[in-house]
Design a protein around this motif. Structure first.
Motif, PDB file in Angstrom:
ATOM      1  N   GLY A 133     -21.188 -11.124 -18.870  1.00 32.61           N
ATOM      2  CA  GLY A 133     -21.703  -9.767 -18.824  1.00 32.61           C
ATOM      3  C   GLY A 133     -21.214  -8.883 -17.699  1.00 32.61           C
ATOM      4  N   PRO A 134     -20.041  -9.142 -17.103  1.00 30.78           N
ATOM      5  CA  PRO A 134     -19.589  -8.249 -16.045  1.00 30.78           C
ATOM      6  C   PRO A 134     -19.195  -6.876 -16.578  1.00 30.78           C
ATOM      7  CG  PRO A 134     -17.855  -9.801 -16.558  1.00 30.78           C
ATOM      8  CD  PRO A 134     -19.066 -10.209 -17.357  1.00 30.78           C
ATOM      9  N   LEU A 135     -19.282  -5.907 -15.696  1.00 33.82           N
ATOM     10  CA  LEU A 135     -18.924  -4.530 -16.010  1.00 33.82           C
ATOM     11  C   LEU A 135     -17.718  -4.105 -15.190  1.00 33.82           C
ATOM     12  CD1 LEU A 135     -22.456  -2.937 -15.815  1.00 33.82           C
ATOM     13  CD2 LEU A 135     -21.029  -2.977 -17.858  1.00 33.82           C
ATOM     14  N   LEU A 136     -16.824  -3.375 -15.826  1.00 30.39           N
ATOM     15  CA  LEU A 136     -15.709  -2.734 -15.152  1.00 30.39           C
ATOM     16  C   LEU A 136     -15.989  -1.239 -15.175  1.00 30.39           C
ATOM     17  CD1 LEU A 136     -12.790  -2.639 -13.975  1.00 30.39           C
ATOM     18  CD2 LEU A 136     -12.006  -2.453 -16.353  1.00 30.39           C
ATOM     19  N   LEU A 137     -16.022  -0.617 -13.993  1.00 30.95           N
ATOM     20  CA  LEU A 137     -16.283   0.809 -13.934  1.00 30.95           C
ATOM     21  C   LEU A 137     -15.704   1.399 -12.664  1.00 30.95           C
ATOM     22  CD1 LEU A 137     -19.920   1.426 -12.833  1.00 30.95           C
ATOM     23  CD2 LEU A 137     -19.098  -0.850 -13.247  1.00 30.95           C
ATOM     24  N   SER A 138     -15.688   2.708 -12.618  1.00 32.54           N
ATOM     25  CA  SER A 138     -15.198   3.434 -11.462  1.00 32.54           C
ATOM     26  C   SER A 138     -16.263   4.430 -11.032  1.00 32.54           C
ATOM     27  CB  SER A 138     -13.904   4.184 -11.822  1.00 32.54           C
ATOM     28  OG  SER A 138     -13.500   5.031 -10.762  1.00 32.54           O
ATOM     29  N   ASP A 139     -16.275   4.744  -9.751  1.00 32.34           N
ATOM     30  CA  ASP A 139     -17.209   5.763  -9.293  1.00 32.34           C
ATOM     31  C   ASP A 139     -16.670   7.173  -9.519  1.00 32.34           C
ATOM     32  OD1 ASP A 139     -15.239   5.363  -7.351  1.00 32.34           O
ATOM     33  OD2 ASP A 139     -16.596   5.621  -5.664  1.00 32.34           O
ATOM     34  N   SER A 140     -15.420   7.290  -9.974  1.00 30.89           N
ATOM     35  CA  SER A 140     -14.828   8.609 -10.185  1.00 30.89           C
ATOM     36  C   SER A 140     -14.452   8.886 -11.644  1.00 30.89           C
ATOM     37  CB  SER A 140     -13.578   8.758  -9.315  1.00 30.89           C
ATOM     38  OG  SER A 140     -12.581   7.826  -9.699  1.00 30.89           O
ATOM     39  N   LYS A 141     -14.644   7.919 -12.521  1.00 33.90           N
ATOM     40  CA  LYS A 141     -14.286   8.064 -13.940  1.00 33.90           C
ATOM     41  C   LYS A 141     -15.445   7.594 -14.799  1.00 33.90           C
ATOM     42  CE  LYS A 141      -9.894   8.970 -12.982  1.00 33.90           C
ATOM     43  NZ  LYS A 141      -9.197  10.179 -13.344  1.00 33.90           N
ATOM     44  N   PRO A 142     -15.613   8.148 -16.003  1.00 33.48           N
ATOM     45  CA  PRO A 142     -16.763   7.769 -16.839  1.00 33.48           C
ATOM     46  C   PRO A 142     -16.559   6.511 -17.696  1.00 33.48           C
ATOM     47  CG  PRO A 142     -15.582   9.578 -17.878  1.00 33.48           C
ATOM     48  CD  PRO A 142     -14.909   9.321 -16.546  1.00 33.48           C
ATOM     49  N   GLN A 143     -15.323   6.087 -17.925  1.00 29.52           N
ATOM     50  CA  GLN A 143     -15.079   4.951 -18.817  1.00 29.52           C
ATOM     51  C   GLN A 143     -15.607   3.649 -18.205  1.00 29.52           C
ATOM     52  OE1 GLN A 143     -12.664   7.033 -17.729  1.00 29.52           O
ATOM     53  NE2 GLN A 143     -11.631   7.920 -19.491  1.00 29.52           N
ATOM     54  N   VAL A 144     -16.141   2.785 -19.087  1.00 28.67           N
ATOM     55  CA  VAL A 144     -16.673   1.487 -18.669  1.00 28.67           C
ATOM     56  C   VAL A 144     -16.313   0.425 -19.698  1.00 28.67           C
ATOM     57  CG1 VAL A 144     -18.614   2.442 -17.368  1.00 28.67           C
ATOM     58  CG2 VAL A 144     -18.908   1.900 -19.777  1.00 28.67           C
ATOM     59  N   ALA A 145     -16.378  -0.821 -19.263  1.00 28.11           N
ATOM     60  CA  ALA A 145     -16.215  -1.956 -20.171  1.00 28.11           C
ATOM     61  C   ALA A 145     -17.250  -3.003 -19.800  1.00 28.11           C
ATOM     62  CB  ALA A 145     -14.814  -2.550 -20.066  1.00 28.11           C
ATOM     63  N   LEU A 146     -17.800  -3.634 -20.809  1.00 23.96           N
ATOM     64  CA  LEU A 146     -18.755  -4.730 -20.646  1.00 23.96           C
ATOM     65  C   LEU A 146     -18.170  -5.933 -21.366  1.00 23.96           C
ATOM     66  CD1 LEU A 146     -21.560  -5.971 -19.977  1.00 23.96           C
ATOM     67  CD2 LEU A 146     -22.367  -4.989 -22.127  1.00 23.96           C
ATOM     68  N   PHE A 147     -17.965  -7.031 -20.632  1.00 18.56           N
ATOM     69  CA  PHE A 147     -17.362  -8.238 -21.180  1.00 18.56           C
ATOM     70  C   PHE A 147     -18.446  -9.264 -21.484  1.00 18.56           C
ATOM     71  CE2 PHE A 147     -14.347  -6.111 -18.470  1.00 18.56           C
ATOM     72  CZ  PHE A 147     -13.186  -6.121 -19.220  1.00 18.56           C
ATOM     73  N   THR A 148     -18.363  -9.873 -22.657  1.00 12.51           N
ATOM     74  CA  THR A 148     -19.364 -10.857 -23.047  1.00 12.51           C
ATOM     75  C   THR A 148     -18.733 -12.234 -23.206  1.00 12.51           C
ATOM     76  OG1 THR A 148     -19.090 -10.345 -25.401  1.00 12.51           O
ATOM     77  CG2 THR A 148     -20.787  -9.112 -24.190  1.00 12.51           C
ATOM     78  N   GLN A 149     -19.575 -13.260 -23.070  1.00 10.17           N
ATOM     79  CA  GLN A 149     -19.093 -14.644 -23.128  1.00 10.17           C
ATOM     80  C   GLN A 149     -18.515 -15.025 -24.474  1.00 10.17           C
ATOM     81  OE1 GLN A 149     -22.576 -16.807 -21.658  1.00 10.17           O
ATOM     82  NE2 GLN A 149     -21.321 -17.470 -19.945  1.00 10.17           N
ATOM     83  N   ASP A 150     -18.871 -14.298 -25.512  1.00  6.36           N
ATOM     84  CA  ASP A 150     -18.314 -14.627 -26.825  1.00  6.36           C
ATOM     85  C   ASP A 150     -16.915 -14.054 -27.027  1.00  6.36           C
ATOM     86  OD1 ASP A 150     -18.857 -11.932 -27.205  1.00  6.36           O
ATOM     87  OD2 ASP A 150     -20.251 -12.233 -28.864  1.00  6.36           O
ATOM     88  N   GLY A 151     -16.337 -13.481 -25.961  1.00  7.19           N
ATOM     89  CA  GLY A 151     -14.960 -13.002 -26.020  1.00  7.19           C
ATOM     90  C   GLY A 151     -14.822 -11.556 -26.435  1.00  7.19           C
TER      91      GLY A 151
END
Length: 159
Positions: A133-151
């Motif tokens: 469940g980690p998240l990839l994000l930036s404090d200056s951009k709105p795009q995000v990604a959420l990674f799940t254990q099921d790939g």
């Protein structure tokens, strides 16, 4: 936002950046900065949630708990398992960030790593040795990604 770091050589998960099968250059290691716990909590509270401690605990009060925040699902596991180093194409398209964009890879409220976009892109497989469940994000951009254990990866926009 005041941020303090833990030296990478003292980071408890440092082995993910020292894996012989996925070598990380010394130059890139210098730009992989684990946050100390207090700073990770600040980043999480500021950018993610002031109530949930991990992505699986999001409520509808959190941007991450709202279905409209997520625009696309895809699989990251096949790319991770391949010999090709490239980021999955759907992610490369979603994140149209400059190479020096500051990013945070937040494993949860207490553990996060700061780096820049081009370092993440080159070493994304290392970051995903922990995929609960980690998240990839930036404090200056709105795009995000959420990674799940099921790939799978959920791509979205932080509001």
């Amino acid at each position: 936002m005041q941020i303090s770091y833990t030296p990478l050589e003292l980071y408890r998960r440092k082995w993910i950046f020292n894996n012989k099968d996925l070598p990380v250059t010394d130059e890139d290691k210098a730009n992989i900065k684990p946050l100390d716990e207090k700073s990770a909590m600040t980043v999480w509270k500021t950018l993610v949630s002031d109530k949930a401690s991990a992505s699986e605990h999001f409520s509808k009060a959190d941007w991450g708990g709202r279905p409209k925040s997520w625009v696309k699902d895809d699989c990251w596991q096949a790319s991770w398992d391949s010999d090709a180093p490239e980021l999955p194409a759907v992610m490369a398209t979603h994140f149209d960030w400059e190479p020096d964009t500051r990013v945070f890879f937040c494993y949860d409220k207490y553990q996060a790593i700061e780096t820049v976009w081009d370092v993440f892109v080159r070493n994304w497989k290392c970051f995903l040795f922990f995929d609960d469940g980690p998240l990839l994000l930036s404090d200056s951009k709105p795009q995000v990604a959420l990674f799940t254990q099921d790939g799978d990866v959920k791509l979205g926009v932080r509001s």
